[in-house]
Design a protein around this motif. Structure first.
Motif, mmCIF file in Angstrom:
data_model
loop_
_atom_site.group_PDB
_atom_site.id
_atom_site.type_symbol
_atom_site.label_atom_id
_atom_site.label_comp_id
_atom_site.label_asym_id
_atom_site.label_seq_id
_atom_site.Cartn_x
_atom_site.Cartn_y
_atom_site.Cartn_z
ATOM 1 N N ALA A 24 0.778 -1.214 0.031
ATOM 2 C CA ALA A 24 -0.170 -0.073 -0.053
ATOM 3 C C ALA A 24 0.791 1.266 0.002
ATOM 4 O O ALA A 24 2.089 1.193 0.291
ATOM 5 N N GLY A 25 0.151 2.255 -0.397
ATOM 6 C CA GLY A 25 0.983 3.515 -0.383
ATOM 7 C C GLY A 25 1.778 4.053 0.916
ATOM 8 O O GLY A 25 2.724 4.789 0.668
ATOM 9 N N LEU A 57 0.089 -4.251 -7.717
ATOM 10 C CA LEU A 57 1.251 -4.471 -6.859
ATOM 11 C C LEU A 57 2.679 -4.060 -7.586
ATOM 12 O O LEU A 57 3.478 -3.199 -7.241
ATOM 13 N N ARG A 58 2.659 -4.052 -9.138
ATOM 14 C CA ARG A 58 3.591 -3.853 -9.748
ATOM 15 C C ARG A 58 3.689 -1.934 -9.795
ATOM 16 O O ARG A 58 4.709 -1.505 -9.578
ATOM 17 N N ILE A 59 2.336 -1.549 -9.936
ATOM 18 C CA ILE A 59 2.499 -0.097 -10.155
ATOM 19 C C ILE A 59 3.049 0.494 -8.789
ATOM 20 O O ILE A 59 3.768 1.500 -8.543
ATOM 21 N N ASN A 60 2.772 -0.112 -7.528
ATOM 22 C CA ASN A 60 2.891 0.345 -6.099
ATOM 23 C C ASN A 60 4.369 0.178 -6.116
ATOM 24 O O ASN A 60 4.875 0.870 -5.378
ATOM 25 N N LEU A 61 4.946 -0.733 -6.586
ATOM 26 C CA LEU A 61 6.652 -0.785 -6.394
ATOM 27 C C LEU A 61 7.312 0.277 -7.194
ATOM 28 O O LEU A 61 8.063 0.754 -6.885
ATOM 29 N N ILE A 66 11.006 1.569 -7.218
ATOM 30 C CA ILE A 66 11.634 0.378 -7.875
ATOM 31 C C ILE A 66 11.564 0.324 -9.114
ATOM 32 O O ILE A 66 10.633 0.444 -9.953
ATOM 33 N N ASP A 67 12.684 0.126 -9.823
ATOM 34 C CA ASP A 67 12.717 -0.127 -11.409
ATOM 35 C C ASP A 67 12.158 -1.235 -11.798
ATOM 36 O O ASP A 67 11.872 -2.413 -11.189
ATOM 37 N N SER A 68 10.995 -1.170 -12.743
ATOM 38 C CA SER A 68 10.152 -2.145 -13.365
ATOM 39 C C SER A 68 10.934 -3.630 -13.546
ATOM 40 O O SER A 68 10.391 -4.650 -13.600
ATOM 41 N N ASP A 69 12.131 -3.332 -14.298
ATOM 42 C CA ASP A 69 12.618 -4.504 -14.617
ATOM 43 C C ASP A 69 13.460 -5.395 -13.670
ATOM 44 O O ASP A 69 13.996 -6.497 -13.826
#
Length: 84
Positions: A24-25, A57-61, A66-69
């Motif tokens: 969560a944010g 979850l990906r968007i929150n990270l 956090i780098d998407s890769d």
């Protein structure tokens, strides 16, 4: 807000594993700090329960810096053996 975490030695850590967390944010600052303390070099392996929560979850990270890769999303069934 002050976050107190010891310095982490990324050379002694294989990766960052997140199990059963909503990401969560309110927690973004903590996840960003962990990423910075590990020199932004480790893969984040995040276990999800429902497929419809993967993108959230990906968007929150990513929002936490956090780098998407470096984000790997894995079904929780690969962590928990829930079929027995």
């Amino acid at each position: 807000m002050s976050i107190r975490l010891p310095k982490l030695d990324a050379n002694n850590i294989d990766g960052i594993y997140v199990i059963g967390h909503s990401l969560a944010g309110v927690d973004r600052t903590y996840f960003n700090r962990i990423d910075n303390l590990t020199m932004r070099s480790l893969t984040w392996k995040v276990y999800y329960y429902r497929p419809d929560e993967k993108e959230k979850l990906r968007i929150n990270l990513i929002d936490a810096g956090i780098d998407s890769d470096r984000i790997e999303l894995v079904p929780s069934s690969e962590f928990y053996d829930l079929k027995k």
